[in-house]
Design an enzyme around this catalytic site. Sequence first.
Site, PDB file in Angstrom:
ATOM      1  N   ASP A 149       9.738  21.982 -12.221  1.00 20.94           N
ATOM      2  CA  ASP A 149       9.111  23.021 -11.394  1.00 20.94           C
ATOM      3  C   ASP A 149      10.168  23.822 -10.636  1.00 20.94           C
ATOM      4  OD1 ASP A 149       9.823  21.158  -9.494  1.00 20.94           O
ATOM      5  OD2 ASP A 149       7.815  20.962  -8.616  1.00 20.94           O
ATOM      6  N   SER A 150      11.456  23.475 -10.811  1.00 18.04           N
ATOM      7  CA  SER A 150      12.526  24.353 -10.311  1.00 18.04           C
ATOM      8  C   SER A 150      12.419  25.725 -10.981  1.00 18.04           C
ATOM      9  CB  SER A 150      13.908  23.748 -10.581  1.00 18.04           C
ATOM     10  OG  SER A 150      14.065  23.443 -11.950  1.00 18.04           O
ATOM     11  N   ASP A 196       6.891  18.760 -15.584  1.00 18.69           N
ATOM     12  CA  ASP A 196       6.782  18.470 -14.149  1.00 18.69           C
ATOM     13  C   ASP A 196       5.387  18.847 -13.654  1.00 18.69           C
ATOM     14  OD1 ASP A 196       8.356  17.397 -12.195  1.00 18.69           O
ATOM     15  OD2 ASP A 196       9.562  19.198 -11.853  1.00 18.69           O
ATOM     16  N   LYS A 222       6.282  14.253 -15.143  1.00 15.52           N
ATOM     17  CA  LYS A 222       7.040  13.760 -13.978  1.00 15.52           C
ATOM     18  C   LYS A 222       6.265  14.117 -12.722  1.00 15.52           C
ATOM     19  CE  LYS A 222      11.053  15.729 -12.388  1.00 15.52           C
ATOM     20  NZ  LYS A 222      10.661  16.039 -10.995  1.00 15.52           N
ATOM     21  N   GLU A 233       6.464  13.633  -8.177  1.00 17.86           N
ATOM     22  CA  GLU A 233       7.424  13.386  -7.083  1.00 17.86           C
ATOM     23  C   GLU A 233       6.875  12.400  -6.054  1.00 17.86           C
ATOM     24  OE1 GLU A 233       8.963  16.944  -5.258  1.00 17.86           O
ATOM     25  OE2 GLU A 233       9.709  17.728  -7.171  1.00 17.86           O
ATOM     26  N   GLU A 267      17.247  11.958  -6.577  1.00 19.00           N
ATOM     27  CA  GLU A 267      17.847  13.249  -6.211  1.00 19.00           C
ATOM     28  C   GLU A 267      18.465  13.190  -4.815  1.00 19.00           C
ATOM     29  OE1 GLU A 267      15.535  16.784  -6.958  1.00 19.00           O
ATOM     30  OE2 GLU A 267      16.929  18.043  -5.824  1.00 19.00           O
TER      31      GLU A 267
HETATM   32  O1  KIV Z   1      12.313  20.655 -11.134  1.00 17.18           O
HETATM   33  C1  KIV Z   1      13.412  20.194 -11.488  1.00 17.18           C
HETATM   34  O2  KIV Z   1      14.254  20.890 -12.066  1.00 17.18           O
HETATM   35  C2  KIV Z   1      13.685  18.787 -11.201  1.00 17.18           C
HETATM   36  C3  KIV Z   1      15.070  18.279 -11.482  1.00 17.18           C
HETATM   37  C4  KIV Z   1      15.953  18.678 -10.381  1.00 17.18           C
HETATM   38  C5  KIV Z   1      15.077  16.823 -11.692  1.00 17.18           C
HETATM   39  O3  KIV Z   1      12.833  18.094 -10.738  1.00 17.18           O
END
Ligand code: KIV
Length: 310
Positions: free
Chosen positions: A72-73, A111, A141, A143, A210
């Site tokens: 989600d970055s 994510d 994934k 968080e 992280e």
């Molecule tokens: O969203 C993302 O890019 C991430 C990575 C930093 C692991 O969660």
Amino acid sequence: MSAGPKIATAGNRSKNPGSLPNPSLAQDKPVTLSSLAEMKALGEPIAMVTANDYPSAGVAEEAGVDIVLVGDSAAMTVLGYPSTVPVSVEEMLMLAAAVRRGLRTPLLVGDLPFGSYEVSDEQAVATAQRFVKEAGCDAVKLERGGSSVERARAIVAAGIPVMGHVGLTPQTATALGGYRSQGRTADRALEVVQDALALEAAGCFSIVFEAIPSDVTDVVMRQLDVPVIGIGAGPATDGQVLVFHDLLGIYDGHAARFVKRYANVREQMVAGVHAFAEDVRARRYPEPEHGYTMAPDERERLHQVLENRN
Ligand code: KIV
């Protein structure tokens, strides 16, 4: 890491970075949860990178990484939001589906965005199913520890592999006091350790650490059996992940201390587009080889037809 027997990971299966797609890619087998577990057992480092579209998926494939995360970055690096919080499930699904179309060998992890899994187990399972059914992700994934542990357990029970993420969790960065490293006090470090152990007990096949001190990583690594992928968590993890746009120098926003730049692609992109604009303005582009021609008799006939009309 071990100098012992190598298993066939995406990275050591005769990929040829910098070349056109290697025909031997066709013989490669997709990375699986068990091959990742085997890599950990053998001490083979796991390489993970984010990708958010078809071309970046192709780059990750050809470069031979083991795991691709549609992180989600992308909210910040691709969609221009100020943080990861606003990105929607639909936006993430569109990016993940594009990555799927460009990816064959690495494990594809999607994510789950903020607000798409926290409310209930039912919400978490329904969102995770969309990532698998609509975008073709192999795993998802999520968080944090806390309530996310139960959500992870529910998704795993529904048959979808889950990767956890502890330490700095950008979706809840405000509650953590901003984008800052975590676990620098013994109390906070213990929370990170507990979160990681709880996620493993809930069935996560891997966990991202992280922005935590190496000392904390060292302690948790001794207690975890699943592969741990670090980003700003020191060298002791089983693998490392970086954001595609950070490592290639495409994103021009703030870069965290853990980012290592391997290229300056944005500079090259600006130079290329600038050269194009200059060529257009100077009428240097297009040149004859960029155009299409007509057979002389067809051209002649066209002119005759037009003349007869006048
Ligand atoms: O969203 C993302 O890019 C991430 C990575 C930093 C692991 O969660």
